[in-house]
Design an enzyme around this catalytic site. Sequence first.
Site: not given
Ligand code: NAD
Length: 491
Positions: A151-152, A175, A228-229, A250-251, A284, A383
């Site tokens: 989302w961010n 997505k 994402g996470g 990218e986590l 992140c 985190e």
């Molecule tokens: P999240 O992992 O909850 O979700 C990320 C995406 O994954 C969403 O679109 C979600 O719908 C999708 N998703 C969830 N379950 C899934 C599945 N089973 N299969 C496929 N897709 C699925 O993350 P969030 O809460 O939106 O964002 C925060 C996290 O992202 C934090 O951990 C942050 O550090 C990380 N982040 C990393 C970077 C980077 O560049 N390293 C940048 C921004 C955010």
Amino acid sequence: MIQEYKMFINGEWVNSSSNKKIETLNPENNEVWASVPEANDQDVDFAVQSAQKAFDSSWSKLHPRERAKYLRLIANELRENAKHLGKIETIDTGKLFRETKTQANYIAEYYDYFAGLADKVEGTVIPIDKEDMQVTTTRVPIGVVAAIIPWNSQMLLTAVKLAPALAMGNTVVIKASELAPVTLLEFAKLIEKTGMPKGVVNIVTGLGDPCGKALTQHHLVERIAFTGGPETARHIVKNSSYNLSQVSLELGGKSPVAVFDDADQENALNGITAGIFGASGQSCIAGSRLYIQSSIYEIFLNKLIDKAKKIKLGPPMSDETQMGPLNSLKQLEVIEKNINDTVQQGGVIKCGGKRSSLSNKGYYFPATIIECENHNLPTAENELFGPVLSVMKFEKEDELVNLMNDNKYGLSSGVFTKDLGRGMRVSKAIRAGIVFVNTYRLISPMAPFGGMKDSGYGKEAGQESIKEYTRVKTTWFNASRKPMSDPFTMG
Ligand code: NAD
């Protein structure tokens, strides 16, 4: 009134086949302000099939310079619509308008950068050890790319995937996050305006499961670019075992920052503030673990506390505001739990620490500093994705390096010192994908971005990253006048 959005698949605006919707909240007041389709397996299949068709019929065959023209058109649209996109992103995520509008404008640079690289990815001629053979390598597009976005910073995190993927001839299904899906649908309107062939870029909205799962398991997807996470990343890797696609991750991070006693203190105070309180710590690369050298510990910490206390919380659209609301209740709960656990284990709150009374609707959380005896206390180890800084003391450089490396993540890090040699030594010894020396929280299309350890793998941005959207193809060309020799041996 609730604004209703549709998804962008195959150049058309569509609802989900089930007609189900997801409502999205404005974090400033937690009221529903928009709804988007909730995509299911069938919708995802439509998007991937459309992307595959566009890949086969047109996009992968276009000359890179032709593809680059579309990237430049996207860049122009972004510049012209930066304010509008920024406003939508602020409403949907709660991030400050002063950041979202500037970022939307700067993101245009990423499309221009990859447009410039598109026709510069060259193959090789191998000095092969076989007579009369000419062997070449070429870089070819991979196919359909699934881009999973959190989302961010979604405009940035989309750009670093979409721009190189398109430049190299891939087609893409993006997505959007269910927590803030609207910005990417507004972005889809800009894509449509460029006149790009239908199906080249598709944007779906839905839940992680089934939408994200169906996408990352789809048999036609050959490359997954995920941000994402770490827990979601584990699902992504499992999903990719169905289609055996190439994955980049990218986590999250728990990035350490160190201040030596010779540092320019004003610069360090600003860098640390940007690192952990910028975007309310929902970044992140947030520099959330701070190590201060013992000789300046008290004095520096007090200055930092003074600065943190003055940070202005407020509505995210206001130019005066320095920190807006948290994105969701879930984040507030994670932050509160970690702070409570830390205090019970001996952590001392120096400022902030409790939800602000600014609003009983939005989840506002003040800049928080917690003094920790050791960095295994929960706020110092996990985190949090919030404005919470855990502060520890260190004596010597070697000890510091061990402390900085003692965490499962390895995304970003920072060092503040006037001693150039020390800055070099520490930055070399840190196991993180990014090191900021005497600065923090900067990005550029030219600078690779990405982590080590549990922060994932694969770099985004920078010249090398474009190759992550290609495969190497080796071609053997026999120029001999003689027929092939013994067909029963290889060599
Ligand atoms: P999240 O992992 O909850 O979700 C990320 C995406 O994954 C969403 O679109 C979600 O719908 C999708 N998703 C969830 N379950 C899934 C599945 N089973 N299969 C496929 N897709 C699925 O993350 P969030 O809460 O939106 O964002 C925060 C996290 O992202 C934090 O951990 C942050 O550090 C990380 N982040 C990393 C970077 C980077 O560049 N390293 C940048 C921004 C955010």
